[in-house]
Design a protein around this motif. Sequence first.
Motif, short mmCIF file in Angstrom:
data_model
loop_
_atom_site.label_atom_id
_atom_site.label_comp_id
_atom_site.label_asym_id
_atom_site.label_seq_id
_atom_site.Cartn_x
_atom_site.Cartn_y
_atom_site.Cartn_z
N GLU A 44 0.84 -1.18 0.00
CA GLU A 44 0.00 0.00 0.00
C GLU A 44 0.88 1.24 0.00
O GLU A 44 1.83 1.32 0.77
N GLN A 45 0.55 2.19 -0.86
CA GLN A 45 1.31 3.44 -0.92
C GLN A 45 0.32 4.59 -0.99
O GLN A 45 -0.67 4.53 -1.71
N GLY A 46 0.61 5.64 -0.25
CA GLY A 46 -0.21 6.84 -0.30
C GLY A 46 -1.13 6.97 0.89
O GLY A 46 -0.93 6.35 1.94
N ASN A 47 -2.17 7.79 0.72
CA ASN A 47 -3.14 8.07 1.77
C ASN A 47 -4.43 7.33 1.46
O ASN A 47 -5.00 7.51 0.39
N LEU A 48 -4.89 6.54 2.41
CA LEU A 48 -6.17 5.86 2.25
C LEU A 48 -7.28 6.85 2.53
O LEU A 48 -7.47 7.29 3.66
N VAL A 49 -7.99 7.26 1.49
CA VAL A 49 -9.11 8.19 1.59
C VAL A 49 -10.33 7.47 1.05
O VAL A 49 -10.28 6.87 -0.02
N ASP A 50 -11.45 7.52 1.79
CA ASP A 50 -12.68 6.90 1.31
C ASP A 50 -13.81 7.91 1.25
O ASP A 50 -13.66 9.06 1.66
N GLN A 51 -14.95 7.48 0.75
CA GLN A 51 -16.09 8.37 0.56
C GLN A 51 -16.58 8.96 1.89
O GLN A 51 -16.95 10.12 1.96
N GLU A 52 -16.55 8.16 2.93
CA GLU A 52 -17.01 8.63 4.24
C GLU A 52 -16.17 9.81 4.74
O GLU A 52 -16.70 10.77 5.30
N VAL A 67 -9.12 20.21 7.30
CA VAL A 67 -8.98 19.24 6.21
C VAL A 67 -7.89 18.23 6.55
O VAL A 67 -8.06 17.02 6.35
N ARG A 68 -6.78 18.69 7.10
CA ARG A 68 -5.69 17.78 7.48
C ARG A 68 -6.15 16.83 8.58
O ARG A 68 -5.75 15.67 8.61
N PHE A 69 -7.01 17.29 9.49
CA PHE A 69 -7.53 16.43 10.56
C PHE A 69 -8.38 15.31 9.97
O PHE A 69 -8.31 14.17 10.42
N ILE A 70 -9.19 15.61 8.95
CA ILE A 70 -10.10 14.62 8.36
C ILE A 70 -9.36 13.68 7.41
O ILE A 70 -9.50 12.46 7.50
N LEU A 71 -8.56 14.21 6.49
CA LEU A 71 -7.92 13.39 5.45
C LEU A 71 -6.51 12.94 5.79
O LEU A 71 -5.98 12.04 5.16
#
Length: 122
Positions: free
Chosen positions: A30-38, A52-56
């Motif tokens: 896995e590479q990067g930031n795991l971001v989902d729809q929620e 935004v940094r707190f959420i993503l």
Amino acid sequence: MRALCLLIVACFLSGCGALGFPGVYRIDVEQGNLVDQEMVDQLQPGMSRRQVRFILGTPLVEDPFNAARWDYPYVIRNGEEVIRKAQVTVRFDGDSLSEISGDYLPEWARDDAEPAAGDSSD
């Protein structure tokens, strides 16, 4: 002598990954930031960079030449096979969230938003 040379070359090539051993387990990388729809649905226009940094989370790509753009790429692979890939980009106007683009979008950022059930354009 020739067989010994071929064996040495085969060992070097297998170590480089040119030849694979059948049945060898390859881990998912896995590479990067795991971001989902929620997570993206929690974002609202006008949020500060800190919110935004707190959420993503901390963006993987923070361009020093364009501080108004943060990129959140994500990819999971098994060897050369890409299992899942996603990209989310957020843009700011000053310290306020102004735009989101990519694979996951909140409802307020979608262009193809459906009209409300009671609305009619007849």
